[in-house]
Write a protein that holds these residues in place. Structure first.
Motif, PDB file in Angstrom:
ATOM      1  N   MET A   1       5.917  -1.068   2.221  1.00  0.00           N
ATOM      2  CA  MET A   1       5.901  -0.565   0.844  1.00  0.00           C
ATOM      3  C   MET A   1       6.441  -1.585  -0.165  1.00  0.00           C
ATOM      4  O   MET A   1       6.474  -1.333  -1.367  1.00  0.00           O
ATOM      5  CB  MET A   1       6.638   0.769   0.756  1.00  0.00           C
ATOM      6  CG  MET A   1       5.805   1.905   1.347  1.00  0.00           C
ATOM      7  SD  MET A   1       4.211   2.107   0.490  1.00  0.00           S
ATOM      8  CE  MET A   1       3.046   1.913   1.821  1.00  0.00           C
ATOM      9  N   LYS A   2       6.840  -2.783   0.324  1.00  0.00           N
ATOM     10  CA  LYS A   2       7.080  -3.881  -0.619  1.00  0.00           C
ATOM     11  C   LYS A   2       5.768  -4.337  -1.257  1.00  0.00           C
ATOM     12  O   LYS A   2       5.768  -4.987  -2.292  1.00  0.00           O
ATOM     13  CB  LYS A   2       7.738  -5.067   0.092  1.00  0.00           C
ATOM     14  CG  LYS A   2       6.778  -5.834   0.997  1.00  0.00           C
ATOM     15  CD  LYS A   2       7.395  -7.093   1.570  1.00  0.00           C
ATOM     16  CE  LYS A   2       6.355  -7.864   2.380  1.00  0.00           C
ATOM     17  NZ  LYS A   2       6.866  -9.132   2.902  1.00  0.00           N
ATOM     18  N   PHE A   3       4.646  -4.020  -0.587  1.00  0.00           N
ATOM     19  CA  PHE A   3       3.337  -4.409  -1.123  1.00  0.00           C
ATOM     20  C   PHE A   3       2.834  -3.449  -2.201  1.00  0.00           C
ATOM     21  O   PHE A   3       1.714  -3.600  -2.687  1.00  0.00           O
ATOM     22  CB  PHE A   3       2.282  -4.441  -0.001  1.00  0.00           C
ATOM     23  CG  PHE A   3       2.488  -5.499   1.041  1.00  0.00           C
ATOM     24  CD1 PHE A   3       2.411  -6.842   0.711  1.00  0.00           C
ATOM     25  CD2 PHE A   3       2.715  -5.154   2.365  1.00  0.00           C
ATOM     26  CE1 PHE A   3       2.575  -7.823   1.682  1.00  0.00           C
ATOM     27  CE2 PHE A   3       2.883  -6.128   3.341  1.00  0.00           C
ATOM     28  CZ  PHE A   3       2.812  -7.468   3.002  1.00  0.00           C
TER      29      PHE A   3
ATOM     30  N   THR B   1       7.753  -1.892  -7.018  1.00  0.00           N
ATOM     31  CA  THR B   1       8.223  -3.036  -6.247  1.00  0.00           C
ATOM     32  C   THR B   1       8.764  -2.612  -4.880  1.00  0.00           C
ATOM     33  O   THR B   1       8.825  -3.432  -3.973  1.00  0.00           O
ATOM     34  CB  THR B   1       9.285  -3.847  -7.015  1.00  0.00           C
ATOM     35  OG1 THR B   1      10.377  -2.980  -7.315  1.00  0.00           O
ATOM     36  CG2 THR B   1       8.710  -4.408  -8.312  1.00  0.00           C
ATOM     37  N   PHE B   2       9.145  -1.354  -4.746  1.00  0.00           N
ATOM     38  CA  PHE B   2       9.349  -0.772  -3.419  1.00  0.00           C
ATOM     39  C   PHE B   2       9.209   0.743  -3.508  1.00  0.00           C
ATOM     40  O   PHE B   2       9.765   1.369  -4.399  1.00  0.00           O
ATOM     41  CB  PHE B   2      10.709  -1.128  -2.808  1.00  0.00           C
ATOM     42  CG  PHE B   2      10.723  -0.861  -1.324  1.00  0.00           C
ATOM     43  CD1 PHE B   2      10.165  -1.773  -0.443  1.00  0.00           C
ATOM     44  CD2 PHE B   2      11.232   0.337  -0.813  1.00  0.00           C
ATOM     45  CE1 PHE B   2      10.121  -1.520   0.925  1.00  0.00           C
ATOM     46  CE2 PHE B   2      11.196   0.592   0.550  1.00  0.00           C
ATOM     47  CZ  PHE B   2      10.639  -0.337   1.418  1.00  0.00           C
TER      48      PHE B   2
ATOM     49  N   THR C   1      -6.921  -2.549   1.118  1.00  0.00           N
ATOM     50  CA  THR C   1      -7.464  -3.909   1.017  1.00  0.00           C
ATOM     51  C   THR C   1      -6.460  -4.940   0.487  1.00  0.00           C
ATOM     52  O   THR C   1      -6.707  -6.146   0.599  1.00  0.00           O
ATOM     53  CB  THR C   1      -8.703  -3.927   0.092  1.00  0.00           C
ATOM     54  OG1 THR C   1      -8.377  -3.291  -1.143  1.00  0.00           O
ATOM     55  CG2 THR C   1      -9.862  -3.178   0.749  1.00  0.00           C
ATOM     56  N   ALA C   2      -5.356  -4.487  -0.074  1.00  0.00           N
ATOM     57  CA  ALA C   2      -4.419  -5.425  -0.703  1.00  0.00           C
ATOM     58  C   ALA C   2      -3.595  -6.210   0.309  1.00  0.00           C
ATOM     59  O   ALA C   2      -3.095  -7.285   0.007  1.00  0.00           O
ATOM     60  CB  ALA C   2      -3.485  -4.679  -1.653  1.00  0.00           C
ATOM     61  N   TRP C   3      -3.433  -5.631   1.498  1.00  0.00           N
ATOM     62  CA  TRP C   3      -2.715  -6.391   2.526  1.00  0.00           C
ATOM     63  C   TRP C   3      -3.228  -6.001   3.909  1.00  0.00           C
ATOM     64  O   TRP C   3      -3.870  -4.979   4.066  1.00  0.00           O
ATOM     65  CB  TRP C   3      -1.206  -6.179   2.433  1.00  0.00           C
ATOM     66  CG  TRP C   3      -0.672  -4.909   3.020  1.00  0.00           C
ATOM     67  CD1 TRP C   3      -0.270  -4.687   4.314  1.00  0.00           C
ATOM     68  CD2 TRP C   3      -0.437  -3.663   2.328  1.00  0.00           C
ATOM     69  NE1 TRP C   3       0.188  -3.389   4.461  1.00  0.00           N
ATOM     70  CE2 TRP C   3       0.090  -2.747   3.271  1.00  0.00           C
ATOM     71  CE3 TRP C   3      -0.621  -3.247   1.011  1.00  0.00           C
ATOM     72  CZ2 TRP C   3       0.432  -1.430   2.928  1.00  0.00           C
ATOM     73  CZ3 TRP C   3      -0.290  -1.936   0.676  1.00  0.00           C
ATOM     74  CH2 TRP C   3       0.234  -1.059   1.624  1.00  0.00           C
TER      75      TRP C   3
END
Ligand code: BES
Ligand code: MN
Ligand code: ZN
Length: 504
Positions: free
Chosen positions: A274-276, A257-258, A456-458
Motif C-alpha cells: 500500500m506504499k504504491f 502515500t500509505f 497495472t501500477a505495480w
C-alpha cells in the motif's frame, strides 16, 4: 536515475563503438538482398542458414568479439513482424541474455529499417528492463546500462516517435521512482517537493496544506488525512503550451502515500504494497516531466491530493458523515474506501477552478479492478465516448492498454444511505463500478474519464515494483489531443469555458 538516454545513430552497426550490441532481426530480413551484406549481416545469415536462429519471435543467438564488429558482446534476436509487441519481447529477451554476461555499459540497439512504432517500443522496452531502484539500498549497484544508441536506417523518419518515447521513458522513470519509494521516504511533503522540482522545467506548481484545504471546504480529503501525523498536501501543477483561452485537460492523481485502511484496517499480509497507493499521483508527476520535454501545444493541469490513511485517536470512523467540497454530504461507511474521498474533492475543485475540456483521474482505487482485469489492462470509465476512444487507442498504441467498463445508473443504487447524500461504499458486487459511480457524482457535465490502475501500477511477488503505468498512455493521449487541437483551431467544446457552478 542516470539513464543517459538515447541518441539516434545512422546505420553502421558493425563499426559502432559500444560494450554491447543488440541486433533486432525482423522476419522480412530473411528475404533481403544477399548482395547487401556487412560482416554482421553475413554472420546473422549464417546463423539462420545453420538453423541456429529458429523462426519464432524472441529467439536469440549471442557472440563475443566477432571479427569486423566493434561491440564486444552481441545478441542477435528475432522480432517477428517488427510490430511493437514483438519488438518489446525481443528487447526483453536479448536484455536477459546480455545481463547474464555482465554489466551492459554502453549499448547499441540496432533496429535498421524498422518503423517508428517499433523504434518507440524498443526505446521503452530497453528502459523498462534496465531500470533499477536504488534510492534506499546503500549496497545497490548503479544501473549497469549507461548509454544507448539506437541504430536506424533513416533517422529523420523516426525522430518524432523517438523523441516521444524518450520523454515517456523519463516520465515513466520518475513515476516508478516515486511509487517505489517506501512511505517514510515518500510522504505528502516529499511528493510536494518532487512536484516543486518540476518548476525548473517550466511547470507552474502550487502546494496547499491542511489550512488552505480546510478553508476551501474539502471535508472529504480532510477526513482521510486526519488520522495521520503527516500533514496533507494538495498539489496543483500547470503546463501551459497553448493560449490562455484554451481550456486545459485536467489530470487528477490519487496520492495516498500509505493506505493502512484506517479504522477499517487492512490485514497485515502484503500491506507493505500500500506504499504504491500514490501511483496515480506519481504518474501525474511523470506526465508533467514528459510534457516539459515535449512541449506539445495544449494546456494541462495536474491535481494531486496527497495524504496518509491511518487509524488513530483522531481518525475518521465508520459512519462519520462529512461535507465534501461540492457540498454533498458523504457517509464514510468504510474508511478503507479512501481514494474516492480524496479524489471527489480534487475533481470538484478542478472543475470549479479550471473548467477543463476533460478531466481524467488516475487511481489505484479498487481491489475489485484487479479481480476483473488482472495486471494487463487498466480499468477505464468515461462519460464521453470520444474521450474513451482516444484513451483506448492511446493505450493500445504504446503497449499500456486499458479496457472500458460500464457506468449504468443502476450501479449507483448501492451507494444510497439514509444518513447522507451518498455512502462511500456499496456492496461487494461490481466494486470497481460502484467506486466509479461514486466519483461520477462530482464531475457534473464535464467530460470525465477514470483510470483504475490498481492492477497495472505495480507488480507483486519476487519482481515487486512500480511499472510507471499509465504514463505512456497519458502522454500519447495528450500528444494526440495537441495534434487535434492544431488540426481544428476552434473546436467549440474544447475552447469555450463553461460557467461552472459550485454546487452541482
Ligand atoms: N488502495 C486500495 C485499492 C487496492 C487494493 C489497490 C489492493 C491495489 C490492491 C483502496 O483504497 C481500497 O482499499 N479499496 C477497497 C474498497 C472497498 C473498501 C470498497 C478495496 O478494494 O478493497
Ligand atoms: Mn483503501
Ligand atoms: Zn487506497
Amino acid at each position: 536515475m542516470d539513464f543517459e538516454l538515447c541518441t539516434l545513430t545512422p546505420h553502421a552497426a558493425a563499426s559502432h563503438d559500444a560494450d554491447a550490441l543488440i541486433l533486432l532481426w525482423p522476419d522480412a530480413a530473411d528475404r533481403a538482398d544477399p548482395a547487401l551484406a556487412d560482416p554482421l549481416t553475413l554472420w546473422a545469415r549464417q546463423a539462420i542458414a545453420d538453423g541456429d536462429l529458429a523462426a519464432d519471435a524472441g529467439q536469440w543467438v549471442a557472440a563475443y568479439r566477432l571479427p569486423g564488429v566493434r561491440a564486444r558482446r552481441l545478441v542477435l534476436v528475432r522480432c517477428g513482424d517488427g510490430g511493437a509487441r514483438r519488438v518489446r519481447q525481443a528487447v526483453a529477451g536479448a536484455w536477459a541474455a546480455l545481463k547474464a554476461g555482465g554489466p551492459a555499459g554502453t549499448l547499441l540497439l540496432q533496429l535498421g529499417a524498422l518503423p517508428p512504432v517499433a523504434v518507440a517500443a524498443a526505446v521503452q522496452a530497453i528502459a523498462q528492463v534496465s531500470y533499477r531502484y536504488t534510492t534506499t539500498v546503500t549496497e545497490a549497484k548503479p544501473r549497469s546500462l549507461r548509454r544507448v544508441a539506437v541504430g536506424v536506417a533513416d533517422a529523420a523518419a523516426v525522430q518524432t516517435a523517438f523523441d516521444e518515447a524518450v520523454a515517456i521513458v523519463h516520465g515513466q522513470e520518475l513515476a516508478r521512482e516515486w511509487a517505489n519509494r517506501p512511505a517514510n521516504h515518500a510522504t505528502p511533503t516529499d511528493l510536494a517537493e518532487a512536484a516543486l522540482a518540476l518548476k525548473k522545467h517550466g511547470i507552474a506548481v502550487e502546494v496547499m496544506g491542511p489550512k488552505e484545504v480546510a478553508k476551501l471546504g474539502m471535508g472529504a480529503l480532510l477526513a482521510v488525512s486526519q488520522g495521520s501525523a503527516q500533514p496533507l498536501r494538495f498539489i496543483v501543477l500547470q503546463y501551459r503550451g497553448a493560449g490562455k483561452r484554451v481550456a486545459p485537460v485536467a489530470l487528477v492523481g490519487k496520492g495516498i502515500t500509505f493506505d493502512t485502511g484506517g479504522i477499517s484496517l487492512k490485514p497485515a499480509a502484503e500491506m507493505d504494497e500500500m506504499k504504491f497507493d500514490m501511483s496515480g499521483a506519481a504518474s501525474v508527476l511523470g506526465v508533467f516531466a514528459a510534457l516539459a520535454r515535449l512541449r506539445p501545444a495544449l494546456n494541462v493541469v495536474g491535481l494531486i491530493p496527497a495524504c496518509e490513511n491511518m487509524p488513530g485517536g483522531r481518525a475518521v470512523k465508520p459512519g462519520d458523515v462529512v461535507r465534501s467540497f461540492s457540498g454533498q454530504t458523504i457517509e464514510i461507511l468504510n474508511t478503507d474506501a479512501e481514494g474516492r474521498l480524496i479524489l471527489c474533492d480534487a475533481l470538484a475543485y478542478a472543475r470549479q477552478r479550471f473548467q477543463p475540456s476533460a478531466m481524467i483521474d488516475i487511481a489505484t482505487l479498487t481491489g475489485a479492478c484487479v479481480i476483473a482485469l488482472g495486471h494487463v489492462r487498466s480499468g477505464l470509465f468515461a462519460t464521453d465516448d470520444a474521450l474513451a476512444q482516444a484513451l483506448l487507442q492511446a493505450g493500445d498504441a504504446v503497449g499500456d492498454p486499458c479496457w472500458r467498463l460500464p457506468l449504468d445508473d443502476e450501479y449507483a443504487e448501492a451507494l444510497k444511505t439514509s444518513f447522507a447524500d451518498v455512502a462511500n461504499v456499496g456492496g461487494r458486487a461490481a466494486g470497481v463500478v460502484t467506486a466509479a459511480k461514486f466519483l461520477q457524482r462530482f464531475v457534473g457535465d464535464t467530460a470525465w474519464a477514470h483510470l483504475d490502475i490498481a492492477g497495472t501500477a505495480w507488480t507483486g511477488g519476487k519482481e515487486k515494483g512500480a511499472t510507471g503505468r499509465p504514463v505512456p498512455l497519458l502522454v500519447r493521449f495528450l500528444q494526440q489531443q495537441a495534434a487535434s487541437l492544431a488540426a481544428k483551431p476552434t473546436p467549440p467544446a474544447a475552447r469555450t469555458r463553461r460557467a461552472a457552478t459550485r454546487r452541482p
